[in-house]
Motif scaffolding. Structure first.
Motif, PDB file in Angstrom:
ATOM      1  N   THR A  85       1.021  -1.201  -0.067  1.00 17.95           N
ATOM      2  CA  THR A  85      -0.093  -0.187   0.142  1.00 17.95           C
ATOM      3  C   THR A  85       0.992   1.480   0.072  1.00 17.95           C
ATOM      4  O   THR A  85       0.237   2.258  -0.342  1.00 17.95           O
ATOM      5  CB  THR A  85      -1.092   0.298   1.134  1.00 17.95           C
ATOM      6  N   GLY A  86       2.187   1.211   0.244  1.00 14.15           N
ATOM      7  CA  GLY A  86       3.034   2.368   0.291  1.00 14.15           C
ATOM      8  C   GLY A  86       2.957   3.057   1.649  1.00 14.15           C
ATOM      9  O   GLY A  86       2.630   2.417   2.718  1.00 14.15           O
ATOM     10  N   ILE A  87       3.426   4.210   1.835  1.00 15.40           N
ATOM     11  CA  ILE A  87       3.827   4.911   3.016  1.00 15.40           C
ATOM     12  C   ILE A  87       2.318   5.866   3.262  1.00 15.40           C
ATOM     13  O   ILE A  87       1.713   6.276   2.449  1.00 15.40           O
ATOM     14  CB  ILE A  87       4.849   5.958   2.792  1.00 15.40           C
ATOM     15  N   SER A  88       2.113   5.531   4.683  1.00 21.58           N
ATOM     16  CA  SER A  88       0.930   6.274   5.122  1.00 21.58           C
ATOM     17  C   SER A  88       1.070   7.146   6.229  1.00 21.58           C
ATOM     18  O   SER A  88       2.008   6.918   6.929  1.00 21.58           O
ATOM     19  CB  SER A  88      -0.315   5.159   5.744  1.00 21.58           C
ATOM     20  N   VAL A  89       0.535   8.324   6.428  1.00 17.39           N
ATOM     21  CA  VAL A  89       0.785   9.111   7.763  1.00 17.39           C
ATOM     22  C   VAL A  89      -0.228   8.831   8.723  1.00 17.39           C
ATOM     23  O   VAL A  89      -1.412   8.515   8.573  1.00 17.39           O
ATOM     24  CB  VAL A  89       0.674  10.642   7.187  1.00 17.39           C
ATOM     25  N   VAL A  90       0.339   8.545   9.854  1.00 16.94           N
ATOM     26  CA  VAL A  90      -0.536   8.246  11.182  1.00 16.94           C
ATOM     27  C   VAL A  90      -0.177   8.940  12.388  1.00 16.94           C
ATOM     28  O   VAL A  90       0.892   9.668  12.346  1.00 16.94           O
ATOM     29  CB  VAL A  90      -0.342   6.765  11.391  1.00 16.94           C
ATOM     30  N   PRO A  91      -1.166   8.877  13.352  1.00 17.97           N
ATOM     31  CA  PRO A  91      -0.716   9.636  14.582  1.00 17.97           C
ATOM     32  C   PRO A  91       0.522   9.079  15.276  1.00 17.97           C
ATOM     33  O   PRO A  91       0.906   7.948  15.330  1.00 17.97           O
ATOM     34  CB  PRO A  91      -2.048   9.440  15.624  1.00 17.97           C
ATOM     35  N   ALA A  92       1.485   9.982  15.735  1.00 21.05           N
ATOM     36  CA  ALA A  92       2.723   9.596  16.296  1.00 21.05           C
ATOM     37  C   ALA A  92       2.982  10.417  17.580  1.00 21.05           C
ATOM     38  O   ALA A  92       2.645  11.365  17.530  1.00 21.05           O
ATOM     39  CB  ALA A  92       3.878   9.705  15.112  1.00 21.05           C
ATOM     40  N   ILE A  93       4.049   9.870  18.062  1.00 17.87           N
ATOM     41  CA  ILE A  93       4.530  10.492  19.389  1.00 17.87           C
ATOM     42  C   ILE A  93       6.206  10.658  19.259  1.00 17.87           C
ATOM     43  O   ILE A  93       6.856   9.816  18.442  1.00 17.87           O
ATOM     44  CB  ILE A  93       4.091   9.817  20.695  1.00 17.87           C
ATOM     45  N   GLU A  94       6.838  11.863  19.370  1.00 17.51           N
ATOM     46  CA  GLU A  94       7.990  12.105  19.104  1.00 17.51           C
ATOM     47  C   GLU A  94       9.008  11.156  19.819  1.00 17.51           C
ATOM     48  O   GLU A  94      10.031  10.600  19.091  1.00 17.51           O
ATOM     49  CB  GLU A  94       8.373  13.341  19.628  1.00 17.51           C
ATOM     50  N   ARG A  95       8.840  10.865  21.070  1.00 12.31           N
ATOM     51  CA  ARG A  95       9.781   9.645  21.563  1.00 12.31           C
ATOM     52  C   ARG A  95       8.917   9.257  22.923  1.00 12.31           C
ATOM     53  O   ARG A  95       8.161   9.799  23.296  1.00 12.31           O
ATOM     54  CB  ARG A  95      10.891  10.314  22.105  1.00 12.31           C
ATOM     55  N   TYR A  96       9.401   7.864  23.299  1.00 15.46           N
ATOM     56  CA  TYR A  96       8.599   7.431  24.421  1.00 15.46           C
ATOM     57  C   TYR A  96       9.498   6.240  25.100  1.00 15.46           C
ATOM     58  O   TYR A  96      10.137   5.546  24.229  1.00 15.46           O
ATOM     59  CB  TYR A  96       7.207   6.905  23.851  1.00 15.46           C
ATOM     60  N   PRO A  97       9.220   6.052  26.270  1.00 15.17           N
ATOM     61  CA  PRO A  97      10.252   5.096  26.950  1.00 15.17           C
ATOM     62  C   PRO A  97       9.572   3.654  26.697  1.00 15.17           C
ATOM     63  O   PRO A  97       8.226   3.563  26.382  1.00 15.17           O
ATOM     64  CB  PRO A  97      10.013   5.166  28.456  1.00 15.17           C
ATOM     65  N   LEU A  98      10.271   2.554  26.258  1.00 18.26           N
ATOM     66  CA  LEU A  98       9.866   1.337  26.058  1.00 18.26           C
ATOM     67  C   LEU A  98       9.798   0.681  27.217  1.00 18.26           C
ATOM     68  O   LEU A  98      10.846   0.656  28.205  1.00 18.26           O
ATOM     69  CB  LEU A  98      10.853   0.674  24.903  1.00 18.26           C
ATOM     70  N   SER A  99       8.811  -0.614  27.241  1.00 15.18           N
ATOM     71  CA  SER A  99       8.922  -1.599  28.457  1.00 15.18           C
ATOM     72  C   SER A  99       8.770  -2.993  27.873  1.00 15.18           C
ATOM     73  O   SER A  99       9.434  -3.649  28.678  1.00 15.18           O
ATOM     74  CB  SER A  99       7.254  -1.246  28.820  1.00 15.18           C
ATOM     75  N   PHE A 100       8.593  -3.300  26.748  1.00 17.10           N
ATOM     76  CA  PHE A 100       8.642  -4.645  26.271  1.00 17.10           C
ATOM     77  C   PHE A 100       9.084  -4.568  24.854  1.00 17.10           C
ATOM     78  O   PHE A 100       9.059  -3.765  23.887  1.00 17.10           O
ATOM     79  CB  PHE A 100       7.428  -5.273  26.377  1.00 17.10           C
ATOM     80  N   ALA A 101       9.856  -5.876  24.517  1.00 16.16           N
ATOM     81  CA  ALA A 101      10.230  -6.032  23.099  1.00 16.16           C
ATOM     82  C   ALA A 101       9.760  -7.326  22.759  1.00 16.16           C
ATOM     83  O   ALA A 101       9.509  -8.271  23.468  1.00 16.16           O
ATOM     84  CB  ALA A 101      11.665  -5.911  22.989  1.00 16.16           C
ATOM     85  N   PHE A 102       9.167  -7.274  21.490  1.00 19.70           N
ATOM     86  CA  PHE A 102       8.634  -8.521  21.064  1.00 19.70           C
ATOM     87  C   PHE A 102       9.464  -8.929  19.624  1.00 19.70           C
ATOM     88  O   PHE A 102       9.481  -8.366  18.612  1.00 19.70           O
ATOM     89  CB  PHE A 102       7.030  -8.441  20.696  1.00 19.70           C
ATOM     90  N   ARG A 103       9.859 -10.186  19.553  1.00 23.70           N
ATOM     91  CA  ARG A 103      10.521 -10.586  18.437  1.00 23.70           C
ATOM     92  C   ARG A 103       9.579 -11.343  17.495  1.00 23.70           C
ATOM     93  O   ARG A 103       9.117 -12.400  17.904  1.00 23.70           O
ATOM     94  CB  ARG A 103      11.768 -11.688  18.835  1.00 23.70           C
TER      95      ARG A 103
END
Length: 167
Positions: A85-103
């Motif tokens: 579908t290509g590139i879409s513009v979505v609501p974003a946040i500039e930076r945020y602390p991470l709590s979990f990673a999912f492989r």
């Protein structure tokens, strides 16, 4: 933030309830494993309308207040590329602390294995619990809620050690 490192990861701030803090998660894995599609599904299906993209495909990871923090490379904030579908513009946040990673995309047992520590900035940087994830996108938010609510030990998904009085 100190000395950020650019890594292949799709990161988002996930709303797990109506008004509590967002939960920062990193989706890891090779191209084609569904990281962007998973992030987009989690954001568009968020009943609270508060989930936000941090960065798609590549994320800057740094440290602030002893926490791993994600941000988008210049020019990529608020943009997500979905296969076909290509590139879409979505609501974003500039930076945020991470709590979990999912492989993403790894073969997993019926029940999730204990997470491994994910230390993208090396042995002296902050770590996150890294889970292998092959289940559906809807299950991911249920899994995160289970961990955050403290009910995860009962469901078999707890990454934290049991209290001494639990049997």
């Amino acid at each position: 933030m100190t000395a950020p490192l650019l890594l292949p990861a799709t990161t988002l701030a996930l709303a797990v309830d109506a008004d509590g803090p967002l939960c920062g998660i990193a989706l890891l894995g090779p191209p084609g494993e569904g990281k962007s599609q998973t992030a987009m599904s989690l954001m568009t299906q968020c009943v609270f309308r508060r989930s936000r993209l941090i960065s798609d495909d590549m994320s800057w990871l740094g440290v602030k207040d002893d926490r791993l923090v994600a941000s988008a490379p210049a020019g990529m904030a608020g943009r997500i590329e979905l296969r076909g579908t290509g590139i879409s513009v979505v609501p974003a946040i500039e930076r945020y602390p991470l709590s979990f990673a999912f492989r993403m995309g790894l073969t997993a047992e019926r029940q999730p294995a204990d997470p491994a520590p994910w230390a993208p900035l090396g042995e002296h940087g902050p770590t996150l619990p890294e889970f292998h994830w092959t289940h559906g996108r809807a299950g991911l938010i249920v899994f995160v809620r289970s961990i955050l609510s403290g009910h995860s030990r009962r469901a078999g998904f707890d990454y934290m050690p049991a209290a001494a009085d639990e049997g």
